[in-house]
Design an enzyme around this catalytic site. Sequence first.
Site, PDB file in Angstrom:
ATOM      1  N   PRO A  12       0.799  -1.227   0.000  1.00 59.89           N
ATOM      2  CA  PRO A  12       0.000   0.000   0.000  1.00 59.89           C
ATOM      3  C   PRO A  12       0.834   1.282   0.000  1.00 59.89           C
ATOM      4  CG  PRO A  12      -0.054  -1.047   2.152  1.00 59.89           C
ATOM      5  CD  PRO A  12       0.598  -2.022   1.216  1.00 59.89           C
ATOM      6  N   ASN A  13       0.304   2.264  -0.689  1.00 60.60           N
ATOM      7  CA  ASN A  13       0.847   3.628  -0.792  1.00 60.60           C
ATOM      8  C   ASN A  13       2.077   3.730  -1.696  1.00 60.60           C
ATOM      9  OD1 ASN A  13      -1.078   4.779   1.090  1.00 60.60           O
ATOM     10  ND2 ASN A  13       0.048   3.684   2.687  1.00 60.60           N
ATOM     11  N   ARG A  20       5.114  10.981  -2.521  1.00 61.15           N
ATOM     12  CA  ARG A  20       4.886  10.710  -1.113  1.00 61.15           C
ATOM     13  C   ARG A  20       6.187  10.844  -0.326  1.00 61.15           C
ATOM     14  NH1 ARG A  20       4.920   4.625   1.107  1.00 61.15           N
ATOM     15  NH2 ARG A  20       4.220   5.065   3.209  1.00 61.15           N
ATOM     16  N   TYR A  25      11.360   8.555   0.870  1.00 60.76           N
ATOM     17  CA  TYR A  25      11.240   7.486  -0.129  1.00 60.76           C
ATOM     18  C   TYR A  25      11.852   7.824  -1.486  1.00 60.76           C
ATOM     19  CZ  TYR A  25       8.067   5.621   3.372  1.00 60.76           C
ATOM     20  OH  TYR A  25       7.537   5.145   4.544  1.00 60.76           O
ATOM     21  N   ASN A  77       7.896  -5.673  -1.323  1.00 53.87           N
ATOM     22  CA  ASN A  77       7.912  -4.580  -0.357  1.00 53.87           C
ATOM     23  C   ASN A  77       6.492  -4.516   0.213  1.00 53.87           C
ATOM     24  OD1 ASN A  77       7.911  -2.289   1.160  1.00 53.87           O
ATOM     25  ND2 ASN A  77       8.914  -0.990  -0.382  1.00 53.87           N
ATOM     26  N   ALA A  80       3.456  -0.791   4.665  1.00 53.60           N
ATOM     27  CA  ALA A  80       2.987  -0.766   6.063  1.00 53.60           C
ATOM     28  C   ALA A  80       2.547  -2.143   6.555  1.00 53.60           C
ATOM     29  CB  ALA A  80       1.857   0.242   6.211  1.00 53.60           C
ATOM     30  N   GLU A 101      12.786  -9.455   0.874  1.00 55.13           N
ATOM     31  CA  GLU A 101      12.006  -8.316   1.401  1.00 55.13           C
ATOM     32  C   GLU A 101      12.800  -7.040   1.131  1.00 55.13           C
ATOM     33  OE1 GLU A 101      11.281  -8.818   5.590  1.00 55.13           O
ATOM     34  OE2 GLU A 101      10.729  -6.719   5.876  1.00 55.13           O
ATOM     35  N   HIS A 103      12.828  -2.719   1.366  1.00 55.86           N
ATOM     36  CA  HIS A 103      12.292  -1.438   1.827  1.00 55.86           C
ATOM     37  C   HIS A 103      13.159  -0.326   1.266  1.00 55.86           C
ATOM     38  CE1 HIS A 103       9.652  -3.507   4.590  1.00 55.86           C
ATOM     39  NE2 HIS A 103      10.687  -4.248   4.944  1.00 55.86           N
ATOM     40  N   ARG A 110      14.124   4.306  11.812  1.00 60.65           N
ATOM     41  CA  ARG A 110      12.875   5.070  11.892  1.00 60.65           C
ATOM     42  C   ARG A 110      12.121   4.744  13.179  1.00 60.65           C
ATOM     43  NH1 ARG A 110       9.790   4.736   6.435  1.00 60.65           N
ATOM     44  NH2 ARG A 110       8.756   6.513   7.435  1.00 60.65           N
TER      45      ARG A 110
END
Length: 151
Positions: A12-13, A20, A25, A77, A80, A101, A103, A110
């Site tokens: 998502p996103n 964004r 990012y 990825n 969230a 995975e 990111h 973070r």
Amino acid sequence: MSLPRILVLHGPNLNLLGQREPQIYGKTTLADINQSLLALAAELQVEVVDFQSNHEGALIDRLHAARLDGTRYIVINPAAYTHTSVALRDAIAATDLPFIEVHLSNIYRREAFRHHSYFSDLAVAVISGCGAHGYALALRHVASELGNRKN
Ligand code: DQA
């Protein structure tokens, strides 16, 4: 002979990449990332199929489809859902396929709630903090693993 198929799954996103929080990012869009992965796939002699959704169930359904459509490896990825989704974890485990995975940001630099991933203990590798380049690193590793296995 058909090329080994790799599913690149975006959570998502990530459709908003480039707009964004670019300070976190980066400015590269999802279309740019997918485009450069397709070019790299041609060079590495693999097939890349990409899919993005903002919906947990759609991502789960895509993973179920990957069990049957000849997918050999997954780059994901989960965005969230990394930190929340037992359902998506169970779906990727059910594929019984190896995955990396990715990111864009370094989730360990973070907020504390981003430090836990429901995927990392199942993943072959985790790439976090290399920005959009992380996907290319993942794809290169996948291609070398598939080349080494020759099955
Ligand atoms: C992310 C990190 C997650 O914590 C976040 O929710 C995202 C993107 C990354 O690529 O850095 O949406 O997975």
